[in-house]
Write an enzyme that holds these catalytic residues in place. Structure first.
Site, mmCIF file in Angstrom:
data_model
loop_
_atom_site.group_PDB
_atom_site.id
_atom_site.type_symbol
_atom_site.label_atom_id
_atom_site.label_comp_id
_atom_site.label_asym_id
_atom_site.label_seq_id
_atom_site.Cartn_x
_atom_site.Cartn_y
_atom_site.Cartn_z
ATOM 1 N NE ARG A 234 -28.569 -25.191 -35.565
ATOM 2 C CZ ARG A 234 -28.873 -24.875 -34.328
ATOM 3 N NH1 ARG A 234 -30.260 -25.238 -33.793
ATOM 4 N NH2 ARG A 234 -28.105 -23.867 -33.717
ATOM 5 C CG ASP A 258 -38.566 -26.171 -32.004
ATOM 6 O OD1 ASP A 258 -39.415 -25.469 -31.956
ATOM 7 O OD2 ASP A 258 -37.450 -25.879 -31.309
ATOM 8 C CD GLU A 263 -35.267 -23.222 -37.889
ATOM 9 O OE1 GLU A 263 -35.068 -22.361 -36.825
ATOM 10 O OE2 GLU A 263 -34.877 -24.213 -38.122
ATOM 11 C CG HIS A 295 -35.093 -22.778 -33.647
ATOM 12 N ND1 HIS A 295 -34.276 -22.909 -34.534
ATOM 13 C CD2 HIS A 295 -34.602 -22.847 -32.494
ATOM 14 C CE1 HIS A 295 -33.045 -23.263 -34.101
ATOM 15 N NE2 HIS A 295 -33.326 -23.387 -32.728
HETATM 16 P P1 NAD Z 1 -23.685 -31.363 -27.739
HETATM 17 O O1 NAD Z 1 -22.503 -30.961 -28.185
HETATM 18 O O2 NAD Z 1 -23.941 -31.390 -26.022
HETATM 19 O O3 NAD Z 1 -24.044 -32.923 -27.999
HETATM 20 C C1 NAD Z 1 -24.088 -33.137 -29.292
HETATM 21 C C2 NAD Z 1 -23.825 -34.705 -29.304
HETATM 22 O O4 NAD Z 1 -24.068 -35.034 -30.547
HETATM 23 C C3 NAD Z 1 -22.391 -35.207 -28.886
HETATM 24 O O5 NAD Z 1 -22.622 -36.169 -27.721
HETATM 25 C C4 NAD Z 1 -21.863 -35.804 -30.248
HETATM 26 O O6 NAD Z 1 -20.801 -36.648 -29.759
HETATM 27 C C5 NAD Z 1 -23.155 -36.363 -30.809
HETATM 28 N N1 NAD Z 1 -22.643 -36.294 -32.484
HETATM 29 C C6 NAD Z 1 -21.834 -36.009 -33.240
HETATM 30 N N2 NAD Z 1 -21.760 -36.283 -34.173
HETATM 31 C C7 NAD Z 1 -22.690 -37.384 -34.341
HETATM 32 C C8 NAD Z 1 -23.146 -38.235 -35.139
HETATM 33 N N3 NAD Z 1 -22.531 -38.360 -36.447
HETATM 34 N N4 NAD Z 1 -24.197 -39.108 -34.952
HETATM 35 C C9 NAD Z 1 -24.604 -39.285 -33.610
HETATM 36 N N5 NAD Z 1 -24.358 -38.365 -32.729
HETATM 37 C C10 NAD Z 1 -23.351 -37.327 -32.984
HETATM 38 O O7 NAD Z 1 -25.007 -30.516 -27.906
HETATM 39 P P2 NAD Z 1 -26.355 -30.130 -27.353
HETATM 40 O O8 NAD Z 1 -26.301 -28.961 -26.295
HETATM 41 O O9 NAD Z 1 -26.915 -31.398 -26.948
HETATM 42 O O10 NAD Z 1 -27.162 -29.689 -28.634
HETATM 43 C C11 NAD Z 1 -27.436 -30.546 -29.600
HETATM 44 C C12 NAD Z 1 -28.192 -29.666 -30.662
HETATM 45 O O11 NAD Z 1 -29.345 -29.056 -30.339
HETATM 46 C C13 NAD Z 1 -27.376 -28.454 -31.139
HETATM 47 O O12 NAD Z 1 -26.450 -28.947 -32.101
HETATM 48 C C14 NAD Z 1 -28.324 -27.440 -31.826
HETATM 49 O O13 NAD Z 1 -28.438 -27.832 -33.154
HETATM 50 C C15 NAD Z 1 -29.714 -28.206 -31.065
HETATM 51 N N6 NAD Z 1 -30.398 -26.966 -30.417
HETATM 52 C C16 NAD Z 1 -31.790 -26.773 -30.526
HETATM 53 C C17 NAD Z 1 -32.189 -25.588 -29.804
HETATM 54 C C18 NAD Z 1 -33.695 -25.425 -30.073
HETATM 55 O O14 NAD Z 1 -34.377 -24.232 -29.550
HETATM 56 N N7 NAD Z 1 -34.300 -26.135 -30.782
HETATM 57 C C19 NAD Z 1 -31.516 -25.105 -28.705
HETATM 58 C C20 NAD Z 1 -30.204 -25.315 -28.477
HETATM 59 C C21 NAD Z 1 -29.675 -26.516 -29.148
#
Ligand code: NAD
Length: 330
Positions: A234, A258, A263, A295
């Site tokens: 994000r 990305d 955005e 994105h």
């Molecule tokens: P997820 O919930 O499986 O994993 C997120 C991880 O972040 C968890 O392990 C959590 O413990 C950790 N976390 C939480 N707070 C933290 C902190 N303060 N410091 C370090 N780690 C911390 O989520 P995911 O499915 O892996 O997705 C991750 C992110 O990717 C989403 O939040 C979303 O913003 C982004 N995303 C981007 C796209 C894209 O097209 N670019 C698509 C899907 C998701």
């Protein structure tokens, strides 16, 4: 079950139409406008609406949907920070989403950005097209035996760890929870150590109060000179003004984004000079070692198919009164 599908793009319609044949009780009507308080009333006569990350699923929208007797909001994305879940509860509207539809899609894009920056592929592509076959300005470094620092090791971060291991990298990670499935090849370290040890840093944690602007001038100063920073998570995880300062300090070999803070302001849909002049994204794009994509991390055939089938299964589960892990609550 009749669904009004907001903010339809041609690829959405294609993947949902293909998947619909397995869900004969579901009918979809597609429209181009996005969901917000002005367009919510169009859902009269529908059982559900299908919305996206950009949709306004706030209190006023939900109030109107409730008046129009809509009982279900199907979010065709993983995040639900755009939905007011307290209001949904108040108006007895169920909100469902699609968690983890294809972590590899995003992780592969993160590595693509890292390598595109490292080997200056965007520059190489343009040079050769202009008949310039010289190698000036294209030198990168081997990822093999270098250190990858992964911040957030959930579904996408874990996939990125596996990809980095495939490149023969040492993989270190920082997360508030440790992912057991990675324990054989990932070393968990403090954020400080990750910042100072990594040659490539990739962000995969969600945007929350505790992660807002986690990459700022203080954390940038702790990074190695010549680091590659990638953000597919994000935009607001990174303080853009501070990132620009870091780029000016020659901290980065490359920056691959990305996602970016502006955005949601449609900076590049409204290309007025005034907006571009004040846009931090446009300023970022002026640097030769920055690559920005729009994105698109999630945007693969496999991910779109998974999104369509899970969203339609969510609709069916709701229709049949089945409990689902994809229901999100306040
Ligand atoms: P997820 O919930 O499986 O994993 C997120 C991880 O972040 C968890 O392990 C959590 O413990 C950790 N976390 C939480 N707070 C933290 C902190 N303060 N410091 C370090 N780690 C911390 O989520 P995911 O499915 O892996 O997705 C991750 C992110 O990717 C989403 O939040 C979303 O913003 C982004 N995303 C981007 C796209 C894209 O097209 N670019 C698509 C899907 C998701």
């Amino acid at each position: 079950m009749k669904i009004l599908f907001y903010d339809t793009k041609s690829y959405d319609q294609q993947s949902f139409d293909t998947t619909l044949k397995d869900f004969p009780s579901v009918k979809i009507e597609y429209m181009k406008s996005d969901l917000d308080p002005r367009t919510a009333a169009l859902a009269e006569g529908f059982d559900a609406v299908c919305a996206f990350v950009s949709s306004d699923v706030g209190s006023r929208t939900l109030e109107i949907l409730h008046e129009k007797k809509v009982r279900l909001v199907l979010l065709r994305c993983a995040g639900y920070n755009n939905a007011d879940l307290e209001a949904a509860k108040r108006y007895d509207i169920c909100v469902m989403c699609v968690p983890g539809y294809s972590p590899e899609a995003v992780a592969e894009h993160a590595m693509a950005l890292a390598q595109a920056c490292n080997r200056r592929l965007y520059k190489a592509y343009n040079k050769v097209r202009e008949n310039d076959f010289s190698l000036n300005g294209l030198m990168g470094f081997n990822f093999y035996k270098k250190t990858a620092g992964i911040i957030g090791t959930g579904k996408i971060g874990a996939a990125m760890c596996r990809i980095c291991r495939g490149f023969g990298m040492r993989v270190i990670a920082y997360d508030v929870y440790q992912n057991e499935s990675l324990k054989d090849f990932v070393e968990y370290v403090s954020l400080e150590q990750l910042l100072s040890d990594s040659d490539v840093i990739s962000l995969h944690c969600p945007l929350m109060d505790s992660t807002y602007h986690m990459i700022n001038i203080d954390t940038i100063r702790q990074m190695k000179d010549g680091v590659i920073l990638v953000n597919t998570s994000r935009g607001a995880l990174v303080n853009t003004e501070d990132l620009i300062e870091g780029i000016r300090m020659h901290k980065f070999a490359g920056v691959g984004l990305d996602v970016y803070e502006e955005e949601t302001n449609n900076v590049f849909e409204d290309r007025s000079d005034e907006i571009l002049e004040h846009s931090t994204t446009a300023r970022l794009l002026s640097f030769p070692n920055v690559m920005i994509t729009s994105h698109q991390g999630f945007f693969t055939r496999e991910a779109l198919t998974a999104i369509a089938s899970t969203t339609l299964q969510n609709a069916l589960d709701f229709q049949q009164g089945k409990a689902s892990n994809n229901t999100v609550t306040a």
